[in-house]
Structures are given as structure tokens and as C-alpha cells.
Design a protein around this motif. Structure first.
Motif, PDB file in Angstrom:
ATOM      1  N   PRO A 201       0.795  -1.238   0.000  1.00  0.00           N
ATOM      2  CA  PRO A 201       0.000   0.000   0.000  1.00  0.00           C
ATOM      3  C   PRO A 201       0.822   1.280   0.000  1.00  0.00           C
ATOM      4  N   ALA A 202       2.077   1.233   0.431  1.00  0.00           N
ATOM      5  CA  ALA A 202       2.896   2.448   0.451  1.00  0.00           C
ATOM      6  C   ALA A 202       3.600   2.709  -0.871  1.00  0.00           C
ATOM      7  N   ALA A 203       3.585   1.740  -1.763  1.00  0.00           N
ATOM      8  CA  ALA A 203       4.327   1.868  -3.021  1.00  0.00           C
ATOM      9  C   ALA A 203       3.433   2.398  -4.128  1.00  0.00           C
ATOM     10  N   GLY A 204       4.070   3.084  -5.079  1.00  0.00           N
ATOM     11  CA  GLY A 204       3.402   3.395  -6.335  1.00  0.00           C
ATOM     12  C   GLY A 204       3.578   2.230  -7.289  1.00  0.00           C
ATOM     13  N   TRP A 205       2.942   2.329  -8.463  1.00  0.00           N
ATOM     14  CA  TRP A 205       3.022   1.231  -9.428  1.00  0.00           C
ATOM     15  C   TRP A 205       3.394   1.771 -10.793  1.00  0.00           C
ATOM     16  N   HIS A 206       4.382   1.129 -11.398  1.00  0.00           N
ATOM     17  CA  HIS A 206       4.796   1.495 -12.754  1.00  0.00           C
ATOM     18  C   HIS A 206       4.410   0.357 -13.684  1.00  0.00           C
ATOM     19  N   ILE A 207       3.442   0.599 -14.536  1.00  0.00           N
ATOM     20  CA  ILE A 207       2.944  -0.472 -15.398  1.00  0.00           C
ATOM     21  C   ILE A 207       3.681  -0.463 -16.738  1.00  0.00           C
ATOM     22  N   THR A 208       3.780  -1.628 -17.320  1.00  0.00           N
ATOM     23  CA  THR A 208       4.429  -1.779 -18.620  1.00  0.00           C
ATOM     24  C   THR A 208       3.496  -1.316 -19.730  1.00  0.00           C
ATOM     25  N   SER A 209       4.059  -1.149 -20.920  1.00  0.00           N
ATOM     26  CA  SER A 209       3.219  -0.770 -22.057  1.00  0.00           C
ATOM     27  C   SER A 209       2.219  -1.880 -22.390  1.00  0.00           C
ATOM     28  N   GLN A 210       2.611  -3.152 -22.125  1.00  0.00           N
ATOM     29  CA  GLN A 210       1.674  -4.252 -22.366  1.00  0.00           C
ATOM     30  C   GLN A 210       0.492  -4.177 -21.395  1.00  0.00           C
ATOM     31  N   GLN A 211       0.781  -3.891 -20.122  1.00  0.00           N
ATOM     32  CA  GLN A 211      -0.299  -3.728 -19.155  1.00  0.00           C
ATOM     33  C   GLN A 211      -1.172  -2.523 -19.504  1.00  0.00           C
ATOM     34  N   LEU A 212      -0.536  -1.474 -19.979  1.00  0.00           N
ATOM     35  CA  LEU A 212      -1.277  -0.273 -20.367  1.00  0.00           C
ATOM     36  C   LEU A 212      -2.304  -0.605 -21.445  1.00  0.00           C
ATOM     37  N   ARG A 213      -1.890  -1.356 -22.439  1.00  0.00           N
ATOM     38  CA  ARG A 213      -2.801  -1.721 -23.519  1.00  0.00           C
ATOM     39  C   ARG A 213      -3.919  -2.644 -23.020  1.00  0.00           C
ATOM     40  N   ARG A 214      -3.608  -3.450 -22.024  1.00  0.00           N
ATOM     41  CA  ARG A 214      -4.602  -4.407 -21.528  1.00  0.00           C
ATOM     42  C   ARG A 214      -5.617  -3.756 -20.589  1.00  0.00           C
ATOM     43  N   TYR A 215      -5.154  -2.813 -19.762  1.00  0.00           N
ATOM     44  CA  TYR A 215      -6.002  -2.327 -18.673  1.00  0.00           C
ATOM     45  C   TYR A 215      -6.484  -0.882 -18.821  1.00  0.00           C
ATOM     46  N   ALA A 216      -6.016  -0.154 -19.818  1.00  0.00           N
ATOM     47  CA  ALA A 216      -6.352   1.279 -19.904  1.00  0.00           C
ATOM     48  C   ALA A 216      -7.852   1.534 -19.926  1.00  0.00           C
ATOM     49  N   ASP A 217      -8.593   0.678 -20.580  1.00  0.00           N
ATOM     50  CA  ASP A 217     -10.053   0.874 -20.669  1.00  0.00           C
ATOM     51  C   ASP A 217     -10.724   0.820 -19.303  1.00  0.00           C
ATOM     52  N   ASN A 218     -10.075   0.172 -18.335  1.00  0.00           N
ATOM     53  CA  ASN A 218     -10.666   0.048 -16.995  1.00  0.00           C
ATOM     54  C   ASN A 218     -10.434   1.282 -16.129  1.00  0.00           C
ATOM     55  N   GLY A 219      -9.618   2.212 -16.612  1.00  0.00           N
ATOM     56  CA  GLY A 219      -9.327   3.404 -15.823  1.00  0.00           C
ATOM     57  C   GLY A 219      -8.294   3.152 -14.739  1.00  0.00           C
ATOM     58  N   ARG A 220      -8.186   4.095 -13.849  1.00  0.00           N
ATOM     59  CA  ARG A 220      -7.166   4.038 -12.797  1.00  0.00           C
ATOM     60  C   ARG A 220      -7.459   2.887 -11.833  1.00  0.00           C
ATOM     61  N   PRO A 221      -6.448   2.044 -11.534  1.00  0.00           N
ATOM     62  CA  PRO A 221      -6.704   0.845 -10.721  1.00  0.00           C
ATOM     63  C   PRO A 221      -6.696   1.091  -9.216  1.00  0.00           C
ATOM     64  N   PHE A 222      -6.321   2.295  -8.773  1.00  0.00           N
ATOM     65  CA  PHE A 222      -6.344   2.593  -7.340  1.00  0.00           C
ATOM     66  C   PHE A 222      -6.518   4.094  -7.139  1.00  0.00           C
ATOM     67  N   PRO A 223      -6.765   4.550  -5.901  1.00  0.00           N
ATOM     68  CA  PRO A 223      -7.082   5.963  -5.653  1.00  0.00           C
ATOM     69  C   PRO A 223      -5.936   6.916  -5.977  1.00  0.00           C
ATOM     70  N   GLU A 224      -6.278   8.203  -5.998  1.00  0.00           N
ATOM     71  CA  GLU A 224      -5.344   9.247  -6.393  1.00  0.00           C
ATOM     72  C   GLU A 224      -4.148   9.383  -5.458  1.00  0.00           C
ATOM     73  N   HIS A 225      -4.258   8.952  -4.209  1.00  0.00           N
ATOM     74  CA  HIS A 225      -3.171   9.205  -3.268  1.00  0.00           C
ATOM     75  C   HIS A 225      -1.946   8.315  -3.524  1.00  0.00           C
ATOM     76  N   ARG A 226      -2.074   7.305  -4.389  1.00  0.00           N
ATOM     77  CA  ARG A 226      -0.937   6.464  -4.758  1.00  0.00           C
ATOM     78  C   ARG A 226      -0.459   6.840  -6.152  1.00  0.00           C
ATOM     79  N   TRP A 227       0.865   6.852  -6.329  1.00  0.00           N
ATOM     80  CA  TRP A 227       1.431   7.218  -7.619  1.00  0.00           C
ATOM     81  C   TRP A 227       1.241   6.085  -8.631  1.00  0.00           C
TER      82      TRP A 227
END
Length: 314
Positions: A201-227
């Protein structure tokens, strides 16, 4: 609708606090907080406009500044181009000469204040450092953690824990140790399956371009307070990142790299052109060094990211 060109400033004092001002109720977006500045007159140089506005509004004289971010935003009744500069040295004591309330705020506390929508990318840029360290992928865990400790001692504030097997359970063990080292000192960005998000919970998440293509339609996966960050390489991926609501991206490769010799590169001009339409903080990556910071800023980037050029020597 013509776009109003506004020069705005992220002003830092010697303590690292940032100056914000409250808009009067009668103004557009009245009652909200903003970064000081004002309209650029036709034919006026942006830096000249910035210095003039800060002198008139605050009574300070700009001594050192550099580009931070440009944001184009369309409200229902107004379109703006916010040309934002970071002011790191100024003369005089800031005062609200037009009756506006002022506040010096720690960067991490900026999200506690309500800003106009166009200012949200500026809040993110103001909170992010100029460099982004990506850990080497060819080190044993002990050597990696020792190097990370040296990097933190040297002042690194943003770290991506990268290993070739980011989806391997061993990565999770390494992430626990890295999170302990970074606690209270730097923002740690992890990689891996989004199913792991709740475990760190204390970490931000850096997604790959492959994950970006797979999940972008779902929007942000967690609240604004996490990077949330993403790896991007072209205009399509930058648009997916915007759609997903990421806070920042890496854009690569700008120059040839040792790890990918002969691979196609963007070059400085293409990278700058891509960033002009992005409106969010971006770190340029690929064959770059700390000495490239000024050119990266001039290209519209938050700063530079890297592995070998940023990893501390023993």
C-alpha cells in the motif's frame, strides 16, 4: 474559442515549500488555490511575462527559473495554455499585493488544497523530482539493496524497482526490503501483476506498455493518493496513459542504449513533439544522463530517468 496564454510559477523557498495563492470569488475558478502568475501579453516573452506578473502580484524579483510543464485545458467557458516555470531563486518577500491570501506549502501537502482542474498536472509536477532512478536488472539482491541505500544517501527521491523477472515471487521479497529502505526517504515504484497492488500500500506502481494496452479501458486501478506511472514509446501509448489516469510516464528510447543497441530511437525532436500534446509529467529515458536535464526540460519533460547513468558507484 481562442486559448489564453498564462505564465505560472511553482515558487520554492529555501525550505523547499511551494507558494500558492487563493483566487478571489469574482475571478474565473474563484475561491480555489492556484500557482501565481498571469496572462502573457501578445508578443511578450514568457519569462518576461512571468517576472512582470510575480513582481506585480507578489513583489518579488525572479533570479533563477526553468521550464516545468505546459498544460492545455478547455473549460466550458475558457481555454487556457498554462506555461509553468519553476522558480528556485528570487529576491524580496512574497506578499499578496492584490489582497490574495498566500500559503507556503510542503509539496506532499499540495493535494490537500483545492485547485482548478487545469492545475492538477502542475500539482503532480511540483511534487515529483527531476530524476527517476531505475534499478539495474543484473544484480544479486544484496548488491541491489546496497546500491539502493547509496542512491538514497545521495539524494535520490524516486525509484523504480526493476528486475527482469518482475512477475516472479522473489521480486516480492525484494520489494519488501526496498520498501523498508525507501520509507520516509523516497517514493518507491514497483512493477508486476496488478493483483499485487493491495500487498504494497505504500508503493506506487509502474505499469508496462503491455499492461497499459490491456487495462487502460478500466481506468485508474487505485485511488489518487498512490502514484501511478506507465512506460510509453509512442503517441498511442501516451493517449492510453492519459485515458488510464496515470500521474506520470517514461517516454523512451530517446537515444541509443547499451541494453538495446541498434534499436529504433525517438530522438529529441520527436520526443518534444510527443510531449507537447501530453499535458502530464514525463521522464525521458534511453541513453540519457543527468547532464541532459536542461535539454529535457526545454523539451517539455519533467526530467530524465535512467539505470546505469544514475546508479551510484561502490
Amino acid at each position: 474559442m481562442s486559448r489564453v496564454h498564462v505564465a505560472a510559477a511553482v515558487i520554492r523557498n529555501p525550505q523547499g515549500e511551494i507558494l500558492i495563492a487563493k483566487r478571489s470569488k469574482e475571478q474565473h475558478q474563484g475561491g480555489l488555490w492556484e500557482f501565481p502568475g498571469g496572462k502573457v501579453e501578445p508578443g511578450e516573452d514568457v519569462q518576461v511575462a512571468l517576472a512582470r506578473e510575480l513582481s506585480e502580484e507578489l513583489g518579488i524579483q525572479v533570479e533563477a527559473c526553468r521550464p516545468l510543464i505546459q498544460v492545455c485545458h478547455d473549460y466550458t467557458d475558457k481555454s487556457v495554455l498554462l506555461d509553468v516555470w519553476e522558480v528556485t531563486s528570487f529576491a524580496g518577500e512574497a506578499k499578496g499585493l492584490e489582497g490574495q491570501p498566500l500559503a507556503w506549502v510542503r509539496p506532499r501537502d499540495l493535494p490537500d488544497y483545492e485547485f482548478p482542474e487545469a492545475n492538477i498536472p502542475i500539482v503532480k509536477a511540483a511534487r515529483l523530482p527531476r530524476t527517476y532512478l531505475i534499478t539495474p536488472g543484473d544484480l544479486e539482491p544484496k548488491a541491489l539493496l546496497n546500491g539502493l541505500a547509496r542512491a538514497l544517501d545521495a539524494g535520490i527521491e524516486l525509484v523504480q524497482l526493476r528486475t527482469p523477472a518482475s512477475f516472479d515471487p522473489q521480486y516480492r521479497d525484494l520489494a519488501v526490503d526496498a520498501q523498508g529502505l525507501c520509507a520516509g526517504r523516497a517514493q518507491l515504484m514497483l512493477k508486476g501483476p496488478l493483483e499485487w497492488l493491495g500487498d504494497f500500500p505504500a508503493a506506487g506502481w509502474h505499469i508496462t506498455s503491455q499492461q497499459l494496452r490491456r487495462y487502460a479501458d478500466n481506468g485508474r486501478p487505485f485511488p489518487e493518493h498512490r502514484w501511478l506511472a506507465a512506460s510509453c514509446h509512442n503517441a498511442e501509448e501516451l493517449e492510453l496513459a492519459r485515458q488510464m489516469g496515470v500521474d506520470f510516464v517514461t517516454l523512451s528510447p530517446v537515444q541509443p542504449t547499451e541494453s538495446h543497441p541498434g534499436a529504433p530511437t525517438l530522438g529529441w525532436e520527436a520526443a518534444e513533439a510527443l510531449l507537447k500534446a501530453f499535458n502530464h509529467p514525463a521522464y525521458l529515458l534511453g541513453g540519457l544522463r543527468p547532464a541532459d536535464l536542461s535539454r529535457a526540460w526545454a523539451s517539455g519533460a519533467q526530467g530524465v530517468a535512467g539505470i546505469r547513468a544514475f546508479w551510484p558507484a561502490e
